[in-house]
Scaffold this motif. Structure first.
Motif, PDB file in Angstrom:
ATOM      1  N   PRO A  87      35.806  41.420  34.951  1.00  0.00           N
ATOM      2  CA  PRO A  87      35.565  41.670  36.373  1.00  0.00           C
ATOM      3  C   PRO A  87      36.034  40.538  37.294  1.00  0.00           C
ATOM      4  N   ASN A  88      36.299  39.360  36.721  1.00  0.00           N
ATOM      5  CA  ASN A  88      36.798  38.248  37.533  1.00  0.00           C
ATOM      6  C   ASN A  88      38.301  38.329  37.796  1.00  0.00           C
ATOM      7  N   HIS A  89      38.991  39.273  37.155  1.00  0.00           N
ATOM      8  CA  HIS A  89      40.452  39.270  37.172  1.00  0.00           C
ATOM      9  C   HIS A  89      41.018  40.682  37.346  1.00  0.00           C
ATOM     10  N   ALA A  90      42.222  40.741  37.862  1.00  0.00           N
ATOM     11  CA  ALA A  90      42.974  41.995  37.839  1.00  0.00           C
ATOM     12  C   ALA A  90      43.484  42.228  36.416  1.00  0.00           C
ATOM     13  N   ILE A 113      37.216  40.535  25.588  1.00  0.00           N
ATOM     14  CA  ILE A 113      36.860  40.680  27.001  1.00  0.00           C
ATOM     15  C   ILE A 113      35.393  41.091  27.146  1.00  0.00           C
ATOM     16  N   GLY A 114      34.779  40.588  28.219  1.00  0.00           N
ATOM     17  CA  GLY A 114      33.388  40.899  28.517  1.00  0.00           C
ATOM     18  C   GLY A 114      33.248  41.338  29.964  1.00  0.00           C
ATOM     19  N   ARG A 115      32.061  41.832  30.292  1.00  0.00           N
ATOM     20  CA  ARG A 115      31.836  42.343  31.645  1.00  0.00           C
ATOM     21  C   ARG A 115      30.925  41.459  32.480  1.00  0.00           C
ATOM     22  N   ARG A 129      38.576  38.960  42.813  1.00  0.00           N
ATOM     23  CA  ARG A 129      39.890  39.132  43.426  1.00  0.00           C
ATOM     24  C   ARG A 129      39.801  39.848  44.763  1.00  0.00           C
ATOM     25  N   SER A 130      38.718  40.616  44.973  1.00  0.00           N
ATOM     26  CA  SER A 130      38.467  41.250  46.259  1.00  0.00           C
ATOM     27  C   SER A 130      36.995  41.612  46.298  1.00  0.00           C
TER      28      SER A 130
END
Length: 343
Positions: A87-90, A113-115, A129-130
């Motif tokens: 969730p921190n990245h595109a 990967i984690g959430r 990112r937004s």
């Protein structure tokens, strides 16, 4: 039939821990490289780094950069993320980063990967990112990321270059049943963070296996558990070394996240009884002691969980003591019988 530890792979999780006394991320990176080289020589399968932010004890924030540094300094061990907090990245950015890593070090890169955000809410907001960045989009983001790493689609208007066609192995990580269910449904390997979140380990493993669907990635479920391990010459020495870890964990409860402290002869006067109970509960799956003690407790853990791989997190202040712990653990997993020739 229960398996022996010698029949499963063993791996390492590292956070490039910053130590009191040097307070230097560069030293943490150099320690991680030396430890990864040691792990490679001892037969460990993977060396993973975890993404965390705004923590004085953790230097692995730019996880993909650190993976490249360590992969470049080793030859065969798999290097990866445990994990990237998606969730921190595109998804496209992560596909490009790990596509680059896989291109540079083919056949050696893992993408776990984690959430979770891997940080506090204020820092999490700064990372997004937004304002739309949302953990509720995690399943679709996972699929988007996997598609970027898959075979080239001539119809796709957006492609990961590098990335497409690299097919970097994607793992889902979790500390609850959420990612366990998603990993099963997508037919992906699953890793559980029992080193700090023990409560739902057995439930998550059951959910993963019950929801697993064979895929192009896996024909059968593959589960890994991360645990804390500190092995030393004696039980007493291991307990002494573990006091650094206790202080680090205590800081999490007090929201006082300092670099890893040297060990102390006693925790009396450092923590209260309720704090001690909270720390020890968090460290339920923490195996400390001599080779004999650790071998017996790890075998019991394997018998209980039936996991396919065990990953070790080891928080020890002294580099040589940490390398010795790695050596003892490697000898446990490599013995034809863990109860043979135990020192």
């Amino acid at each position: 039939m229960n398996r022996k530890l010698s029949s499963i792979p063993f791996s390492i999780l590292d956070l490039a821990t910053i130590h009191q006394g040097d307070m230097n991320a560069g030293n943490a990176f150099r320690r991680s490289l030396e430890l990864a080289q040691t792990a490679e020589s001892l037969g460990y399968k993977r060396y993973w780094f975890a993404e965390h932010h705004n923590m004085e004890s953790v230097a692995s924030a730019a996880t993909s950069v650190l993976i490249g540094y360590v992969a470049g300094g080793t030859n065969s061990i798999r290097v990866g993320s445990g994990g990237i907090m998606l969730p921190n990245h595109a998804p496209l950015v992560i596909a490009e980063q790990f596509g680059t890593l896989e291109t540079l070090y083919p056949g050696r890169i893992d993408l776990g990967i984690g959430r979770a955000p891997g940080t506090d809410p204020v820092t999490s907001h700064a990372l997004r990112r937004s304002l739309k960045g949302d953990i509720n989009e995690f399943p679709s983001d996972v699929v988007e990321l996997i598609n970027y790493l898959g075979d080239a689609d001539p119809q796709a208007k957006v492609r990961a270059i590098p990335g497409q066609g690299t097919k970097v192995p994607v793992w889902l990580l979790g500390s609850s049943t959420y990612s366990a269910q998603l990993a099963g449904m997508l037919g992906l390997p699953f890793a559980f963070a029992s080193h700090f979140a023990p409560a739902q380990l057995m439930d998550a493993l059951q959910v993963y296996h019950s929801h697993f669907k064979p895929s192009i990635f896996l024909k059968e479920p593959y589960a890994m558990a991360c645990v804390n391990i500190i092995a030393a010459g004696t039980d007493e020495e291991a307990e002494f070394l573990a006091s650094s870890f206790y202080q680090l964990a205590l800081g999490l409860f007090r929201n006082d996240r300092r670099p890893l402290a040297p060990p102390v002869s006693s925790m009396e006067g450092i923590w209260t009884e309720p704090e001690r109970n909270s720390v020890m509960h968090m460290l339920t799956y923490s195996f400390r002691g001599s080779k004999t003690t650790v071998a017996e407790s790890l075998q019991a853990f394997l018998d209980k969980t039936g996991v396919d791989e065990i990953m070790a997190a080891t928080y020890v202040h002294d580099l040589e003591a940490r390398k010795k712990s790695m050596e003892l653990v490697a000898s446990i997993f490599s013995n034809s019988s863990i109860y043979a020739r135990i020192d």
